[in-house]
Design an enzyme around this catalytic site. Structure first.
Site, PDB file in Angstrom:
ATOM      1  CG  HIS A  88      59.725  39.455  80.555  1.00 46.97           C
ATOM      2  ND1 HIS A  88      60.157  38.525  80.167  1.00 46.97           N
ATOM      3  CD2 HIS A  88      58.941  38.895  81.534  1.00 46.97           C
ATOM      4  CE1 HIS A  88      59.410  37.475  80.054  1.00 46.97           C
ATOM      5  NE2 HIS A  88      58.788  37.644  81.133  1.00 46.97           N
ATOM      6  CG  ASP A  90      57.210  37.498  85.342  1.00 45.48           C
ATOM      7  OD1 ASP A  90      57.132  37.438  84.140  1.00 45.48           O
ATOM      8  OD2 ASP A  90      57.340  36.517  85.972  1.00 45.48           O
ATOM      9  CG  HIS A 237      62.022  35.341  83.566  1.00 47.63           C
ATOM     10  ND1 HIS A 237      61.548  36.516  84.548  1.00 47.63           N
ATOM     11  CD2 HIS A 237      60.860  35.145  82.706  1.00 47.63           C
ATOM     12  CE1 HIS A 237      60.105  36.621  84.288  1.00 47.63           C
ATOM     13  NE2 HIS A 237      59.555  35.842  83.457  1.00 47.63           N
ATOM     14  NE  ARG A 252      54.198  34.489  86.243  1.00 45.66           N
ATOM     15  CZ  ARG A 252      53.926  35.439  85.221  1.00 45.66           C
ATOM     16  NH1 ARG A 252      55.071  35.386  84.122  1.00 45.66           N
ATOM     17  NH2 ARG A 252      53.248  36.589  85.460  1.00 45.66           N
TER      18      ARG A 252
END
Ligand code: SIN
Length: 265
Positions: A88, A90, A237, A252
């Site tokens: 995917h 983000d 990723h 993150r």
């Protein structure tokens, strides 16, 4: 794609260093910084080098606790679904999808594992046959955050909302103008304007293309206190959960996009 940057202390960033890192980021799309000792504020300040920070919709819309600019990663023996196991990018459900993500992993699993794989969506577009590239140009798709929430067993309650947006299937990178393939197994619900069965088949073909073209991938092996910055438009990723029952912890920050993604003309 991918470079390790040495001899940089991200807690002591100067504007000259920031400019060099931005140039390296444009060139390599994925930068790895080892042995960083960062407070949360320093991590956020590093993210702000690249733009305003995104507030995570789970914290804004669903009342998840904690700093809205931080996405928490804590996978333990009690985790039922680990974050990010599907290939995917983000938050493509946001009308302006995020430009970059900076993940700071402070605890890696005892005994190893927990790598993150990255896929280069420029290279994956180039790897499609010209008639398929032609077919996809001009198509758009609907990306809905509720699909991602469902993967974690979450449904919106009455009165709650969550972002959803139309995105071009083949887009131009807003910063570099390079072409990207932009469908996202975690968030894309359907390709617009074609039959449901056609949309399903096309999306499945593209998802298998993304995961199977390993020459377009690279793999980050984390050590404690590694920070990885990736271009969230240009890369997908996939976080590998191969370390049960051990623990992996990090935070993150996500950098807002420059503007809506434009279709390739
Ligand atoms: C994410 O999906 O941003 C998390 C990636 C990871 O945990 O490696």
């Amino acid at each position: 794609m991918g470079a390790e940057v040495h001899d940089v202390d991200l807690s002591q960033l100067t504007s000259d260093m920031a400019a060099q890192i931005q140039q390296a980021f444009d060139d390599h799309l994925l930068l790895v910084f080892r042995d960083q000792q960062l407070t949360r504020e320093q991590h956020k300040a590093f993210g702000r080098v690249f733009g305003e920070l995104q507030q995570h919709p789970a914290k804004v819309h669903l009342g998840f606790p904690g700093d809205p600019e931080i996405f928490d990663i804590r996978i333990t023996r009690d985790t039922k679904v680990a974050n990010g196991e599907v290939w995917h990018t983000d938050l493509s459900c946001e009308p302006i999808p995020p430009y970059a993500s900076a993940l700071y992993i402070t605890q890696t699993p005892e005994g190893g594992g927990g790598d993150t794989l990255f896929a280069n969506m420029h290279a994956l577009y180039d790897a499609l046959s010209p008639p398929i590239q032609q077919l996809l140009k001009g198509l758009s798709a609907w990306h809905d955050g509720r699909q991602d929430l469902r993967a974690y067993g979450l449904e919106l309650r009455e009165g709650q909302s969550y972002p959803a947006a139309e995105q071009p299937v083949i887009a131009q990178h807003p910063r570099t103008g390079r072409t990207i393939l932009f469908v996202n197994e975690a968030f894309t619900v359907r390709i617009n304007g074609i039959a449901v069965a056609e949309s399903r088949a096309l999306l499945q073909m593209l998802y298998r293309h993304i995961e199977s073209q390993t020459r377009c991938h690279c793999r980050v092996q984390w050590q404690p206190n590694t920070l990885v910055l990736w271009d969230n438009h240009a890369l997908h990723h996939h976080a590998v959960w191969d370390y049960y029952p051990h623990t992996r912890v990090g935070e993150r920050v996500t950098v807002q996009g420059i503007g809506p993604l434009q279709a390739l003309r």
